[in-house]
Design an enzyme around this catalytic site. Structure first.
Site, PDB file in Angstrom:
ATOM      1  N   MET A  81      -1.397  -4.734   2.390  1.00 21.81           N
ATOM      2  CA  MET A  81      -1.779  -5.999   1.153  1.00 21.81           C
ATOM      3  C   MET A  81      -0.054  -6.586   1.155  1.00 21.81           C
ATOM      4  SD  MET A  81      -2.961  -6.502  -2.352  1.00 21.81           S
ATOM      5  CE  MET A  81      -4.977  -6.132  -1.181  1.00 21.81           C
TER       6      MET A  81
ATOM      7  N   ILE B 163      -4.823   1.389  -0.196  1.00 22.71           N
ATOM      8  CA  ILE B 163      -4.360   3.021   1.369  1.00 22.71           C
ATOM      9  C   ILE B 163      -4.289   2.225   2.867  1.00 22.71           C
ATOM     10  CG2 ILE B 163      -4.309   4.929   1.864  1.00 22.71           C
ATOM     11  CD1 ILE B 163      -3.574   4.207  -0.896  1.00 22.71           C
ATOM     12  N   GLU B 164      -2.850   1.677   3.388  1.00 25.73           N
ATOM     13  CA  GLU B 164      -2.584   0.862   4.693  1.00 25.73           C
ATOM     14  C   GLU B 164      -1.762   2.160   5.986  1.00 25.73           C
ATOM     15  OE1 GLU B 164      -2.224  -3.208   4.851  1.00 25.73           O
ATOM     16  OE2 GLU B 164      -3.056  -2.918   2.438  1.00 25.73           O
ATOM     17  N   THR B 165      -2.506   3.295   5.696  1.00 30.29           N
ATOM     18  CA  THR B 165      -1.754   3.824   6.434  1.00 30.29           C
ATOM     19  C   THR B 165      -2.698   5.066   5.452  1.00 30.29           C
ATOM     20  OG1 THR B 165       0.078   5.396   7.375  1.00 30.29           O
ATOM     21  CG2 THR B 165      -0.472   5.646   4.987  1.00 30.29           C
TER      22      THR B 165
END
Length: 521
Positions: free
Chosen positions: A1, A353-355
């Site tokens: 984001m 959460i982007e991993t």
């Protein structure tokens, strides 16, 4: 984001990867149930139960809270142990047809003596009197029983300053009023005159026994409707204004401080964008949080972001949730002055959460453990998520299907299904943007039926301006006006409001127009 222009790489997990784990819970009650996340009370009204996985495939009720003396379980409205009795209650309703035949007058005299003792103090002006039916956010100032009081976090109705039913948030600021040690004795004589009338009456009595009830509501009955949600904290070097400045726009209802980037069983910490600001210390931020909360704005913290996300494997989430609870939310309040944001109790936690680490099962454990702690506390704290718009979200799909969330803000930006995109080349598997909200099994509306909280709300997330995300340099307002009213009308009970990235990119001039728009649909 956090960084514009990032495109999510989709990953499709096998169905077996979505089997629900044994999430950290309380003792099993031994009874079966059918809906994950459903609340219930035991037959005798002494225990709060939640439907959860008791094995890898079997659902059953587990005991979340045991009610003490003078309290009874509630599974609707306010979830948890509330003041009352578990015994059956009887309600008597009388319908009377009156014909006066005789009238007598009786007099009763009651003498009441009360003694009040106040401690010695200076003649300080008393603040506004405490009201038993009011909510008081952190920083509120009231007077009560001859003393001035200030609270350090949210207090619910009925939690009087200094009373045993409170949670210690009220801090005495000394006596007020006339000052000095005084003892006052008051004698009141009351004469009551009663007119006795002979009547014909029909009385119906209905008895309501204690029973098992179910609900999927939030801890204090909060409904997240027509919210305006945003993020603050990621742009200290770009002229980002203080948190209080954005709160004072009178637009936002929820702001997440972004981001938490240290997440272990022993430590939860903010990114340096928060902790190392020039001329704006953590104590300054804490004061702004209290200011915002005193104006009814919920301030929480978001975990992760595009540059700071952390994967969590199974078996790690419960301990981390307890650390979050004790360092940011409603736990370990005796050490509140030594928190990263001193004196602050935040209103909730957001997961962006982007991993991934495996399927990120630890985040499902984290959200469920937080939910258990929230319910046991009897307070209202939110748990939210911010997945990107492609379905399934490669990093949060498992967590959404196995963890508790009060609302979910869909990022229609920084991925190729942004709210301003259309056409097969720009929206994978979708012929237009509206499809991703309402297109059969592949839509976000139908995804909510797969999640534990059946009352979850969806927020439409979009970039605050043309530079805030992978959006193609276009003003987002025309697309919000084009799509959002129709999306809301498809199922108003799911629609929760708007979210944008972020307060900095929105600035101070344009936010009010979105508030007006939301109120109009």
């Amino acid at each position: 984001m956090k960084a514009p222009g990032l495109v999510q790489i989709l990953g499709i997990l096998p169905l077996a990867a979505f089997a629900s784990p044994l999430i950290g819970r309380r003792q099993s009650s031994g009874s079966s149930c059918s809906t994950n996340g459903q609340w219930a009370c035991s037959a005798d009204g002494t225990q709060l139960l939640e439907c959860s996985y008791v094995s890898s495939t079997q659902l059953g009720y587990v005991t979340i809270q045991t009610c003490g003396a003078g309290t009874v379980c509630s599974a609707s409205g306010t979830i948890g142990c509330v003041t009352g009795s578990a015994q059956p209650t009887t309600t008597t309703t009388t319908t009377t047809t009156t014909k006066t035949t005789t009238t007598a007058v009786a007099s009763t005299t009651t003498k009441t003596t009360s003694t009040t003792v106040s401690q010695t103090g200076s003649a300080t002006t008393c603040w506004t009197p405490w009201v038993s039916t009011a909510n008081y956010p952190g920083g509120s100032q009231v007077s009560y029983n001859g003393f001035n009081w200030q609270n350090t976090w949210w207090e619910n109705p009925g939690e009087a300053p200094g009373a045993s039913n409170g949670d210690g948030g009220w801090v005495s600021k000394g006596s007020c009023g006339t000052g000095g040690a005084t003892t006052t004795t008051t004698t009141t004589t009351t004469t009551t005159t009663t007119t006795i009338t002979t009547t014909a009456a029909h009385t119906t009595t209905k008895s309501s026994p204690a029973s098992t009830t179910t609900s999927s509501g939030s801890a204090g009955g909060v409904s997240y409707t027509n919210e305006i949600v945003s993020y603050w904290g990621a742009h200290p070097a770009a002229g980002e204004l203080s948190l209080a400045t954005y709160c004072d726009l009178n637009v936002y209802t929820i702001i997440h401080i972004s981001f938490i980037t240290t997440l272990t069983a022993s430590s939860v910490g903010f990114d340096t964008d928060i902790t190392e600001r020039t001329g704006y210390s953590l104590s300054d931020i804490a004061a702004d949080v209290l200011h915002c909360q005193s104006n009814g704005i919920k301030i929480g913290a978001s975990v992760g972001g595009a540059l700071g996300s952390i994967g969590l494997e199974a078996g790690t989430g419960v301990a981390i949730a307890q650390t979050i609870w004790n360092s940011l939310l409603g736990g370990n309040l005796g050490s509140i002055s030594s928190r990263t944001l001193p004196g602050v109790v935040l209103d909730g936690i957001d997961l962006d959460i982007e991993t991934a680490s495996g399927n990120n099962a630890g985040y499902a454990e984290l959200s469920n453990e937080l939910r258990s702690l929230i319910v046991a506390s009897g307070k209202n704290y939110y748990i939210s998520a911010a997945p990107q718009c492609p379905i399934p979200d490669a990093n949060m799909d498992y967590t959404l299907k196995n963890g508790w969330f009060d609302f979910v803000s869909i990022q229609f930006y920084s991925a190729l299904c942004g709210i301003g995109f259309s056409g097969l080349d720009e929206g994978p598997n979708y012929s237009d943007n509206s499809s991703i909200w309402d297109h059969g099994d592949g839509s976000w509306m139908t995804q909510t039926t797969l999640w534990p909280n059946k009352n979850v709300k969806l927020m439409v997330g979009f970039p605050a301006n043309a530079n805030a995300g992978n959006f193609g340099g276009t003003d987002p307002m025309p697309y919000v006006q084009q799509y959002v009213p129709g999306w809301k009308s498809l199922n108003p009970s799911i629609f929760g409001g708007l979210m944008w990235w972020d307060a900095f990119w929105m600035g101070t001039a344009n936010a009010a127009a979105y508030k007006t728009f939301l109120a109009s649909i």
